[in-house]
Design an enzyme around this catalytic site. Structure first.
Site, short mmCIF file in Angstrom:
data_model
loop_
_atom_site.label_atom_id
_atom_site.label_comp_id
_atom_site.label_asym_id
_atom_site.label_seq_id
_atom_site.Cartn_x
_atom_site.Cartn_y
_atom_site.Cartn_z
N GLN A 87 0.87 -1.18 0.00
CA GLN A 87 0.00 0.00 0.00
C GLN A 87 0.90 1.23 0.00
O GLN A 87 1.69 1.43 0.94
CB GLN A 87 -0.90 0.04 1.23
CG GLN A 87 -1.86 1.23 1.16
CD GLN A 87 -2.79 1.35 2.35
OE1 GLN A 87 -2.34 1.43 3.49
NE2 GLN A 87 -4.08 1.35 2.10
N TYR A 99 -6.24 10.94 3.77
CA TYR A 99 -4.82 11.06 3.47
C TYR A 99 -4.72 12.07 2.30
O TYR A 99 -5.72 12.60 1.83
CB TYR A 99 -4.23 9.69 3.09
CG TYR A 99 -3.87 8.82 4.28
CD1 TYR A 99 -4.68 8.77 5.42
CD2 TYR A 99 -2.72 8.03 4.27
CE1 TYR A 99 -4.34 7.97 6.51
CE2 TYR A 99 -2.38 7.23 5.36
CZ TYR A 99 -3.20 7.21 6.47
OH TYR A 99 -2.85 6.42 7.55
N ALA A 127 -9.84 -7.49 6.90
CA ALA A 127 -8.79 -6.98 7.78
C ALA A 127 -8.90 -7.61 9.17
O ALA A 127 -8.14 -8.51 9.52
CB ALA A 127 -8.87 -5.45 7.86
C1 LIG Z 1 -5.59 -2.44 13.20
C2 LIG Z 1 -6.02 -1.86 11.88
C3 LIG Z 1 -5.10 -1.11 11.13
C4 LIG Z 1 -5.48 -0.58 9.88
N1 LIG Z 1 -4.55 0.08 9.10
C5 LIG Z 1 -4.87 0.48 7.84
C6 LIG Z 1 -3.89 1.04 6.98
O1 LIG Z 1 -2.71 1.18 7.33
N2 LIG Z 1 -4.29 1.45 5.74
C7 LIG Z 1 -5.60 1.30 5.32
O2 LIG Z 1 -5.92 1.68 4.19
N3 LIG Z 1 -6.53 0.75 6.10
C8 LIG Z 1 -6.22 0.33 7.35
N4 LIG Z 1 -7.16 -0.28 8.12
C9 LIG Z 1 -8.53 -0.49 7.57
C10 LIG Z 1 -8.67 -1.90 6.97
O3 LIG Z 1 -7.84 -2.08 5.84
C11 LIG Z 1 -10.13 -2.18 6.53
O4 LIG Z 1 -10.47 -1.27 5.50
C12 LIG Z 1 -11.13 -2.06 7.69
O5 LIG Z 1 -10.64 -2.73 8.86
C13 LIG Z 1 -12.50 -2.68 7.34
O6 LIG Z 1 -12.34 -4.04 7.00
P1 LIG Z 1 -12.79 -5.24 8.05
O7 LIG Z 1 -14.24 -5.01 8.36
O8 LIG Z 1 -12.53 -6.49 7.25
O9 LIG Z 1 -11.94 -5.13 9.28
C14 LIG Z 1 -6.82 -0.80 9.39
C15 LIG Z 1 -7.70 -1.56 10.16
C16 LIG Z 1 -7.33 -2.08 11.38
C17 LIG Z 1 -8.34 -2.90 12.15
#
Ligand SMILES: Cc1cc2nc3c(=O)[nH]c(=O)nc-3n(C[C@H](O)[C@H](O)[C@H](O)COP(=O)(O)O)c2cc1C
Length: 350
Positions: free
Chosen positions: A101, A171, A303
């Site tokens: 990313q 961002y 995620a």
């Molecule tokens: C601990 C954590 C760190 C994350 N860091 C990023 C990141 O660095 N960049 C990003 O685009 N999204 C980040 N996200 C968002 C996830 O990529 C994802 O879009 C979000 O958790 C929703 O997906 P999920 O319902 O499967 O958890 C993060 C999410 C979590 C839980």
């Protein structure tokens, strides 16, 4: 909508053949203390790779030093390549593909940590650093566009299969898309066509730099989750422009603003107490007091469920009745500062 059986079938993403359609979404790892790859970071990505995902995503590789949210994040430079090569080689050996990313944090960068000025479309105070964020000049934007192209070339040299452009969460690129954060009167502000200029220029520059050698995806906000922010009607238009430009192979849809409404994209409660605990005073007291107000397509990007159970995909393939154990408590979020993990999993499990 993809039939459940197809999720586990091989699929093509741009030039890359994935063994299935499940992508480990970027979750910032907090495992790069000198802005370089560590063994912990490699082990972190080996878990979902061994657990069966088609591709894992290394978060978050900034394109320039001031584009990091804090100074411990990797920024794409020759010094980072040997470690990144080790990481991509290890993931490939498990049969998974690997994506970097890349992006620029813009107003979400903490200038107190990076010790470099943060950039936004329009000058504004930063709640993170308590300093003013500088308005990006046209030459800053040119430099950052070029830095994205260069970062994609570096990613290719380091063995990545794909790059994901960070166009979400307010961002830099997302802050230019936002009518709330972008009050410029030059060719980068005002109409949607002007606000989308940075996004389109970056995606096209990346495509020109790597052609069909890498899959290129963009993580695009559908909704900033704040009054006067970027919303679905404009997001659909930007998605159509990116498609017409031929610059991206897929979009990962997201929402929210790491600056103004960070919890918007997460189902579940805001872990205010745990967030407060990892910040020094006076930020800690501020989060405790105001945290309640502040923290309010065919591929499957996961995620939190994969933080809880990195082997979820293999188990689901073996038994379709398997369900994720993730309860969306969001207590993984504050762990990004000290090594991202699920607080409910047994030690060593994630
Ligand atoms: C601990 C954590 C760190 C994350 N860091 C990023 C990141 O660095 N960049 C990003 O685009 N999204 C980040 N996200 C968002 C996830 O990529 C994802 O879009 C979000 O958790 C929703 O997906 P999920 O319902 O499967 O958890 C993060 C999410 C979590 C839980």
């Amino acid at each position: 909508m993809v039939a459940v059986a197809d999720v586990f079938a091989p699929a093509r993403l741009g030039p890359v053949e994935l063994r299935n359609r499940v992508i480990k979404a970027a979750t910032f790892e907090g495992m790069t203390p000198h802005a370089l790859v560590t063994d912990d970071l490699i082990a972190y990505h080996l878990r979902p790779a061994r657990g069966g995902v088609g591709m894992t995503t290394v978060a978050y590789c900034a394109v320039s030093p001031e584009g990091r949210t804090d100074r411990h994040q990797i920024w794409m430079r020759p010094e980072a390549v040997p470690g990144l090569r080790r990481l991509t080689g290890a993931v490939h050996a498990e049969g998974a593909a690997v994506c970097a990313q890349i992006g620029h944090a813009g107003p979400v960068a903490n200038a107190a940590s990076t010790r470099l000025p943060a950039l936004a479309p329009t000058r504004r105070p930063s709640p993170l650093s308590m300093r003013m964020i500088k308005a990006a000049s046209a030459s800053d934007l040119q430099r950052i566009t070029h830095a994205h192209a260069q970062a994609a070339v570096t990613a290719r040299e380091a063995g990545f299969d794909a790059v994901e452009l960070h166009f979400g969460h307010n961002y830099l690129v997302s802050s230019f898309l936002s009518p709330r954060l972008n009050k410029r009167t030059d060719e980068f502000g005002g109409s949607l066509a002007n606000r989308a200029r940075v996004a389109r220029a970056i995606a096209s520059a990346v495509r020109d730099a790597v052609g069909g050698q890498l899959a290129i995806t963009a993580k695009l906000n559908m909704d900033d989750g704040v009054p006067g922010g970027f919303w679905l009607d404009e997001s659909i238009q930007v998605a159509q422009w990116l498609e017409a430009d031929g610059s991206v192979d897929a979009l990962e849809l997201t929402a929210g603003s790491s600056l103004l409404n960070p919890m918007y994209l997460f189902t579940g409660d805001a872990p205010i107490r745990e967030f407060a605990a990892v910040f020094p005073q006076p930020l800690r007291a501020g989060i405790q007091l105001a945290g309640g107000r502040f923290l309010r397509f065919t591929f499957v990007a996961l995620a939190r469920a994969l933080l809880r159970e990195p082997d979820l995909i293999r188990r689901m393939q073996a038994d379709p009745a398997v369900r994720s154990l993730c309860i969306h408590c969001n207590k993984c979020l504050p762990t990004i500062y000290r090594g991202t993990h699920c607080v409910l999993a047994a030690p060593g499990e994630t």
